[in-house]
Design a protein around this motif. Structure first.
Motif, PDB file in Angstrom:
ATOM      1  N   THR A  90     -28.555  24.121  -6.843  1.00 25.24           N
ATOM      2  CA  THR A  90     -29.808  23.569  -7.352  1.00 25.24           C
ATOM      3  C   THR A  90     -30.928  23.748  -6.332  1.00 25.24           C
ATOM      4  OG1 THR A  90     -29.208  21.380  -6.523  1.00 25.24           O
ATOM      5  CG2 THR A  90     -28.689  21.874  -8.826  1.00 25.24           C
ATOM      6  N   PHE A  91     -30.570  24.202  -5.120  1.00 24.61           N
ATOM      7  CA  PHE A  91     -31.585  24.611  -4.155  1.00 24.61           C
ATOM      8  C   PHE A  91     -31.104  25.907  -3.505  1.00 24.61           C
ATOM      9  CE2 PHE A  91     -28.800  21.645  -1.886  1.00 24.61           C
ATOM     10  CZ  PHE A  91     -28.488  22.334  -0.728  1.00 24.61           C
ATOM     11  N   PRO A  92     -31.992  26.654  -2.891  1.00 24.61           N
ATOM     12  CA  PRO A  92     -31.605  27.969  -2.365  1.00 24.61           C
ATOM     13  C   PRO A  92     -30.454  27.873  -1.370  1.00 24.61           C
ATOM     14  CG  PRO A  92     -33.982  27.762  -2.409  1.00 24.61           C
ATOM     15  CD  PRO A  92     -33.438  26.407  -2.731  1.00 24.61           C
ATOM     16  N   PRO A  93     -29.437  28.687  -1.507  1.00 22.82           N
ATOM     17  CA  PRO A  93     -28.272  28.599  -0.621  1.00 22.82           C
ATOM     18  C   PRO A  93     -28.605  28.722   0.860  1.00 22.82           C
ATOM     19  CG  PRO A  93     -27.791  29.998  -2.499  1.00 22.82           C
ATOM     20  CD  PRO A  93     -29.253  29.698  -2.563  1.00 22.82           C
ATOM     21  N   GLU A  94     -29.653  29.481   1.202  1.00 22.84           N
ATOM     22  CA  GLU A  94     -29.968  29.657   2.621  1.00 22.84           C
ATOM     23  C   GLU A  94     -30.524  28.389   3.250  1.00 22.84           C
ATOM     24  OE1 GLU A  94     -33.322  31.779   0.294  1.00 22.84           O
ATOM     25  OE2 GLU A  94     -31.164  31.415   0.107  1.00 22.84           O
ATOM     26  N   TRP A  95     -30.826  27.381   2.442  1.00 23.38           N
ATOM     27  CA  TRP A  95     -31.252  26.101   2.997  1.00 23.38           C
ATOM     28  C   TRP A  95     -30.070  25.304   3.547  1.00 23.38           C
ATOM     29  CZ3 TRP A  95     -35.430  23.460  -0.582  1.00 23.38           C
ATOM     30  CH2 TRP A  95     -36.476  24.364  -0.812  1.00 23.38           C
ATOM     31  N   ASN A  96     -28.878  25.716   3.216  1.00 24.48           N
ATOM     32  CA  ASN A  96     -27.683  24.991   3.652  1.00 24.48           C
ATOM     33  C   ASN A  96     -27.361  25.376   5.097  1.00 24.48           C
ATOM     34  OD1 ASN A  96     -25.381  23.424   3.650  1.00 24.48           O
ATOM     35  ND2 ASN A  96     -24.116  24.999   2.710  1.00 24.48           N
ATOM     36  N   GLN A  97     -27.805  24.541   6.038  1.00 22.51           N
ATOM     37  CA  GLN A  97     -27.675  24.856   7.460  1.00 22.51           C
ATOM     38  C   GLN A  97     -26.888  23.783   8.210  1.00 22.51           C
ATOM     39  OE1 GLN A  97     -31.726  25.466   8.819  1.00 22.51           O
ATOM     40  NE2 GLN A  97     -32.210  26.747   7.039  1.00 22.51           N
ATOM     41  N   GLY A  98     -26.166  22.944   7.489  1.00 25.57           N
ATOM     42  CA  GLY A  98     -25.483  21.837   8.133  1.00 25.57           C
ATOM     43  C   GLY A  98     -26.424  20.651   8.272  1.00 25.57           C
ATOM     44  N   ILE A  99     -25.944  19.561   8.848  1.00 22.17           N
ATOM     45  CA  ILE A  99     -26.752  18.350   8.985  1.00 22.17           C
ATOM     46  C   ILE A  99     -27.458  18.359  10.337  1.00 22.17           C
ATOM     47  CG2 ILE A  99     -26.717  15.828   9.043  1.00 22.17           C
ATOM     48  CD1 ILE A  99     -24.276  15.894   7.245  1.00 22.17           C
ATOM     49  N   ARG A 100     -28.786  18.385  10.304  1.00 21.66           N
ATOM     50  CA  ARG A 100     -29.600  18.369  11.523  1.00 21.66           C
ATOM     51  C   ARG A 100     -30.103  16.959  11.789  1.00 21.66           C
ATOM     52  NH1 ARG A 100     -34.284  20.747  10.674  1.00 21.66           N
ATOM     53  NH2 ARG A 100     -34.694  21.332  12.837  1.00 21.66           N
ATOM     54  N   PRO A 227     -36.201  26.080   4.767  1.00 18.59           N
ATOM     55  CA  PRO A 227     -36.064  24.862   5.573  1.00 18.59           C
ATOM     56  C   PRO A 227     -34.640  24.333   5.502  1.00 18.59           C
ATOM     57  CG  PRO A 227     -37.098  24.351   3.482  1.00 18.59           C
ATOM     58  CD  PRO A 227     -36.974  25.846   3.542  1.00 18.59           C
ATOM     59  N   SER A 228     -34.297  23.484   6.443  1.00 18.45           N
ATOM     60  CA  SER A 228     -32.967  22.871   6.416  1.00 18.45           C
ATOM     61  C   SER A 228     -32.857  21.941   5.206  1.00 18.45           C
ATOM     62  CB  SER A 228     -32.731  22.072   7.697  1.00 18.45           C
ATOM     63  OG  SER A 228     -31.552  21.298   7.587  1.00 18.45           O
ATOM     64  N   GLY A 229     -31.829  22.129   4.416  1.00 20.73           N
ATOM     65  CA  GLY A 229     -31.667  21.329   3.207  1.00 20.73           C
ATOM     66  C   GLY A 229     -31.056  19.969   3.435  1.00 20.73           C
ATOM     67  N   THR A 230     -30.491  19.716   4.616  1.00 22.24           N
ATOM     68  CA  THR A 230     -29.844  18.428   4.881  1.00 22.24           C
ATOM     69  C   THR A 230     -30.203  17.973   6.284  1.00 22.24           C
ATOM     70  OG1 THR A 230     -27.979  19.201   3.540  1.00 22.24           O
ATOM     71  CG2 THR A 230     -27.681  17.156   4.754  1.00 22.24           C
ATOM     72  N   ASN A 231     -30.888  16.845   6.370  1.00 23.72           N
ATOM     73  CA  ASN A 231     -31.383  16.354   7.646  1.00 23.72           C
ATOM     74  C   ASN A 231     -31.194  14.843   7.739  1.00 23.72           C
ATOM     75  OD1 ASN A 231     -33.136  18.945   8.348  1.00 23.72           O
ATOM     76  ND2 ASN A 231     -33.542  18.394   6.225  1.00 23.72           N
ATOM     77  N   LEU A 242     -32.966  13.135   4.625  1.00 24.22           N
ATOM     78  CA  LEU A 242     -33.957  13.916   3.906  1.00 24.22           C
ATOM     79  C   LEU A 242     -33.195  15.153   3.446  1.00 24.22           C
ATOM     80  CD1 LEU A 242     -36.821  14.642   2.949  1.00 24.22           C
ATOM     81  CD2 LEU A 242     -37.170  15.752   5.163  1.00 24.22           C
ATOM     82  N   ALA A 243     -32.831  15.188   2.177  1.00 22.62           N
ATOM     83  CA  ALA A 243     -31.918  16.218   1.688  1.00 22.62           C
ATOM     84  C   ALA A 243     -32.481  16.866   0.433  1.00 22.62           C
ATOM     85  CB  ALA A 243     -30.548  15.605   1.382  1.00 22.62           C
ATOM     86  N   ALA A 244     -32.433  18.179   0.405  1.00 22.43           N
ATOM     87  CA  ALA A 244     -32.904  18.913  -0.771  1.00 22.43           C
ATOM     88  C   ALA A 244     -31.953  18.700  -1.929  1.00 22.43           C
ATOM     89  CB  ALA A 244     -33.012  20.401  -0.445  1.00 22.43           C
ATOM     90  N   ILE A 245     -32.529  18.455  -3.097  1.00 24.12           N
ATOM     91  CA  ILE A 245     -31.762  18.382  -4.334  1.00 24.12           C
ATOM     92  C   ILE A 245     -31.961  19.676  -5.116  1.00 24.12           C
ATOM     93  CG2 ILE A 245     -31.392  17.097  -6.467  1.00 24.12           C
ATOM     94  CD1 ILE A 245     -32.782  14.720  -5.062  1.00 24.12           C
ATOM     95  N   SER A 246     -33.222  20.096  -5.184  1.00 26.62           N
ATOM     96  CA  SER A 246     -33.566  21.376  -5.788  1.00 26.62           C
ATOM     97  C   SER A 246     -34.655  21.992  -4.913  1.00 26.62           C
ATOM     98  CB  SER A 246     -34.071  21.167  -7.224  1.00 26.62           C
ATOM     99  OG  SER A 246     -35.383  20.637  -7.201  1.00 26.62           O
ATOM    100  N   SER A 247     -35.267  23.065  -5.382  1.00 29.31           N
ATOM    101  CA  SER A 247     -36.323  23.678  -4.587  1.00 29.31           C
ATOM    102  C   SER A 247     -37.612  22.863  -4.616  1.00 29.31           C
ATOM    103  CB  SER A 247     -36.598  25.102  -5.092  1.00 29.31           C
ATOM    104  OG  SER A 247     -36.918  25.072  -6.472  1.00 29.31           O
ATOM    105  N   ARG A 248     -37.667  21.837  -5.440  1.00 29.87           N
ATOM    106  CA  ARG A 248     -38.871  20.997  -5.527  1.00 29.87           C
ATOM    107  C   ARG A 248     -38.560  19.510  -5.452  1.00 29.87           C
ATOM    108  NH1 ARG A 248     -40.521  25.288  -4.799  1.00 29.87           N
ATOM    109  NH2 ARG A 248     -42.194  26.449  -5.822  1.00 29.87           N
ATOM    110  N   GLU A 249     -37.319  19.131  -5.363  1.00 30.91           N
ATOM    111  CA  GLU A 249     -36.946  17.712  -5.312  1.00 30.91           C
ATOM    112  C   GLU A 249     -36.152  17.424  -4.046  1.00 30.91           C
ATOM    113  OE1 GLU A 249     -38.351  18.297  -9.237  1.00 30.91           O
ATOM    114  OE2 GLU A 249     -36.774  19.398  -8.185  1.00 30.91           O
ATOM    115  N   TRP A 250     -36.459  16.304  -3.419  1.00 33.44           N
ATOM    116  CA  TRP A 250     -35.788  15.912  -2.191  1.00 33.44           C
ATOM    117  C   TRP A 250     -35.365  14.442  -2.291  1.00 33.44           C
ATOM    118  CZ3 TRP A 250     -35.437  19.023   2.397  1.00 33.44           C
ATOM    119  CH2 TRP A 250     -36.044  20.288   2.279  1.00 33.44           C
ATOM    120  N   ARG A 251     -34.248  14.139  -1.680  1.00 34.06           N
ATOM    121  CA  ARG A 251     -33.801  12.753  -1.574  1.00 34.06           C
ATOM    122  C   ARG A 251     -34.206  12.226  -0.203  1.00 34.06           C
ATOM    123  NH1 ARG A 251     -27.490  11.434  -1.932  1.00 34.06           N
ATOM    124  NH2 ARG A 251     -27.569  12.183   0.195  1.00 34.06           N
ATOM    125  N   VAL A 252     -34.791  11.037  -0.202  1.00 31.60           N
ATOM    126  CA  VAL A 252     -35.263  10.401   1.029  1.00 31.60           C
ATOM    127  C   VAL A 252     -34.814   8.945   1.012  1.00 31.60           C
ATOM    128  CG1 VAL A 252     -37.255  10.000   2.520  1.00 31.60           C
ATOM    129  CG2 VAL A 252     -37.344  11.838   0.823  1.00 31.60           C
TER     130      VAL A 252
END
Length: 568
Positions: A90-100, A227-231, A242-252
């Motif tokens: 649901t978000f671009p795979p390259e955003w998956n960089q582990g938890i920063r 950007p990093s999808g999981t922070n 602060l985690a990406a859900i989709s390319s336009r939605e984020w969980r905070v």
């Protein structure tokens, strides 16, 4: 798919508009990920199953659990849905960089983050995934539809009436379904749990937090194209995911707040902006409250009514959905064995024995970790997180101090992920002195352990990447490390007499023998060791299976059966 990023647009999960069947082996209340997974598990075992949910749809913006451990991935693989889940980005795979661990999405890294290098594949059991719950629901619904398993939205459970042959379930506005068993997977406010008369125990919350879902525009000019999808964010205004859900939605995350405090929308959006680290237009899509607390059902079984997932256990965030999938794996084969006449109904009592103790163990760890995190946050705020624009020597010193404080409290979770041991079960044949000699369970430690009650150690068996769990499949398995073919034949013959799905696996790899030792190991369909040895006990193979299938255990008295309606 969105052209710019490769991410999938936010979607709504719509449940089929259908009527549930009048009769079924198992009626599942709740079409969340756990309820749908239970339907997959049971159908694969030949059980007639149907799912109902009072809602007609589920939306991505509620975005509950998103991270799925390697143990959960093992279940996805066995259910035959892993590749479909992998594809459900649901978000671009390259955003998956582990938890920063950062001061903000575009700010400073507080703890050095080691990204995986481009290269070799991991060993069996090491894959983890990030997909929102609705992505899982989409995959599960498609799988069930292909197999003709009925799922029906818009049907609320209002009454349960148990009797010796099953449960009569009344669904609003008045349809009655007769099921031999009912599985409540209908969330933390479970109607099924309430109708079954099951109370909860545990610690109440002292404060509350909010899980926000915010919508952004295109932020690539500020955050970059990947950007990093999981922070995990720590600054003076925001902390937590602060985690990406989709390319336009984020969980905070926002808070913590006093239980009686209601933050304004403007306050919540200010917190979200602080997590991003730059000014941007945000829309608040949803704000759901959660608590750092533990609430676990006093029993996971009341007669013919069983509970799984949030209906059985709710705790401070972190892994509750994964434990729900563990419930499904444990219960599925047992329900199928009872329904198909291979085991007495008393086998179902072991579901409560095994899973409730395990869930308390995980819940105690999660609550303690939550409180450590809150203490760390208080220390960080006292140190003071510098503004991202401040690159002075003093700011760098304080960021280093904050990083050191975070590292001090970091505890690994290998035990949480893999040490799913059942050490107080009437259907496990423990070895003499085993339970007294075992090291205590630890959240941060896991070592392969082939003794009864433990998850059977997994591994790759051949050059093609086939794992032990692939070979085991959905049934019982006998891992043979002994040259004594007579023992192997006796156990296999007994399984055949009982009509049990059964697989023989000859482990010849020296590394497998280092883990499992010698002799024979009987593995249950949920991948837990049930018995092992080099000599059969008195009573032979029959005695082994009698224990493992719950024969001889007292059945639950009929007077414990319940009848209730939602109006009571």
């Amino acid at each position: 798919m969105t052209a710019e990023t490769g991410g999938r647009d936010v979607h709504t999960v719509r449940f089929p508009d259908a009527e549930p069947p009048e009769q079924v082996d198992v009626l599942i209340a709740g079409a969340g990920p756990v309820g749908l997974a239970a339907a997959i598990e049971l159908h694969a075992r030949g059980v007639r199953v149907a799912v109902v949910d009072q809602a007609r749809e589920a939306t991505l913006v509620r975005a509950g659990a998103m991270g799925h451990t390697p143990r959960v991935v093992e279940h996805f693989r066995r259910w035959g849905v892993l590749q479909a889940i992998r594809a459900e980005w649901t978000f671009p795979p390259e955003w998956n960089q582990g938890i920063r661990l950062v001061t903000s999405l575009t700010g400073h890294e507080l703890v050095p983050h080691q990204r995986p290098s481009f290269g070799g594949a991991g060993r069996a059991g090491e894959e983890a995934l990030r997909r929102p719950q609705s992505a899982l629901q989409q995959v599960f619904l498609r799988h069930l539809a292909r197999h003709g398993v009925p799922v029906a939205g818009g049907h609320r459970v209002t009454e349960l009436s148990q009797h010796n042959e099953g449960v009569d379930v009344v669904l609003a506005p008045g349809r009655i379904v007769r099921a031999r068993y009912v599985l409540g997977a209908d969330g933390g406010r479970s109607t099924v749990r309430r109708l079954a008369g099951i109370e909860r125990e545990g610690e109440h919350a002292r404060e509350k937090r909010l899980r926000l879902v915010v919508r952004t525009g295109d932020i690539s000019d500020r955050a970059g194209p990947a950007p990093s999808g999981t922070n995990l964010v720590f600054n003076q205004r925001a902390d937590g995911f602060l985690a990406a859900i989709s390319s336009r939605e984020w969980r905070v995350y926002a808070g913590p707040y006093p239980l009686d405090y209601e933050p304004s929308e403007a306050e919540l959006l200010d917190t979200a902006r602080a997590a991003f680290g730059f000014d941007l237009e945000l829309e608040l899509a949803s704000a759901t409250t959660f608590y750092h607390a533990t609430r676990i059902a006093e029993t996971f079984r009341a007669g013919r009514v069983l509970l799984a997932g949030d209906a059985a256990h709710v705790r401070t965030p972190g892994g509750n959905l994964g434990e729900g999938f563990g419930d499904v794996a444990n219960l599925g084969w047992k329900l199928a064995a009872v329904l198909q006449g291979s085991a007495p109904e008393a086998l179902l009592d072991s579901y409560d024995q095994e899973r409730r103790r395990h869930n308390w163990r995980i819940a105690d760890f999660a609550l303690a970790r939550s409180r450590r995190n809150q203490a760390a946050l208080a220390d960080i705020r006292r140190i003071g997180v510098p503004d991202d624009a401040d690159v002075s020597a003093e700011a760098q010193r304080r960021r280093a101090a904050i990083g050191a404080r975070l590292v001090r409290d970091r505890v690994g979770a290998d035990g949480v992920t893999f040490d799913e041991r059942y050490d107080d079960s009437a259907v496990i044949w423990y070895e003499d002195g085993q339970l007294d000699a075992e090291p205590p369970w630890r959240a941060d430690v896991y070592q392969d352990d082939p003794r009864p009650g433990h998850r059977a150690p997994n591994g790759v068996l051949d050059p093609h990447g086939t794992t032990l769990y692939d070979r085991i499949g959905n049934g019982f398995a006998l891992l043979v490390l002994s040259p004594d073919r007579a023992l192997e034949r006796e156990l296999a013959a007994e399984a055949a007499v009982r009509g049990l799905p059964f697989t023989l696996v000859h482990l010849t790899d020296p590394r497998a023998r280092e883990v499992y030792g010698e002799g024979i190991v009987l593995v249950r369909p949920d991948q837990h060791v049930a018995w092992r040895g080099g000599v059969l006990p008195a009573g032979g193979a029959a005695a082994v299976f009698e224990r493992v299938l719950g024969a001889g255990l007292p059945a639950e008295p009929a007077d414990e059966l319940v009848s209730a309606s939602a109006g009571e």
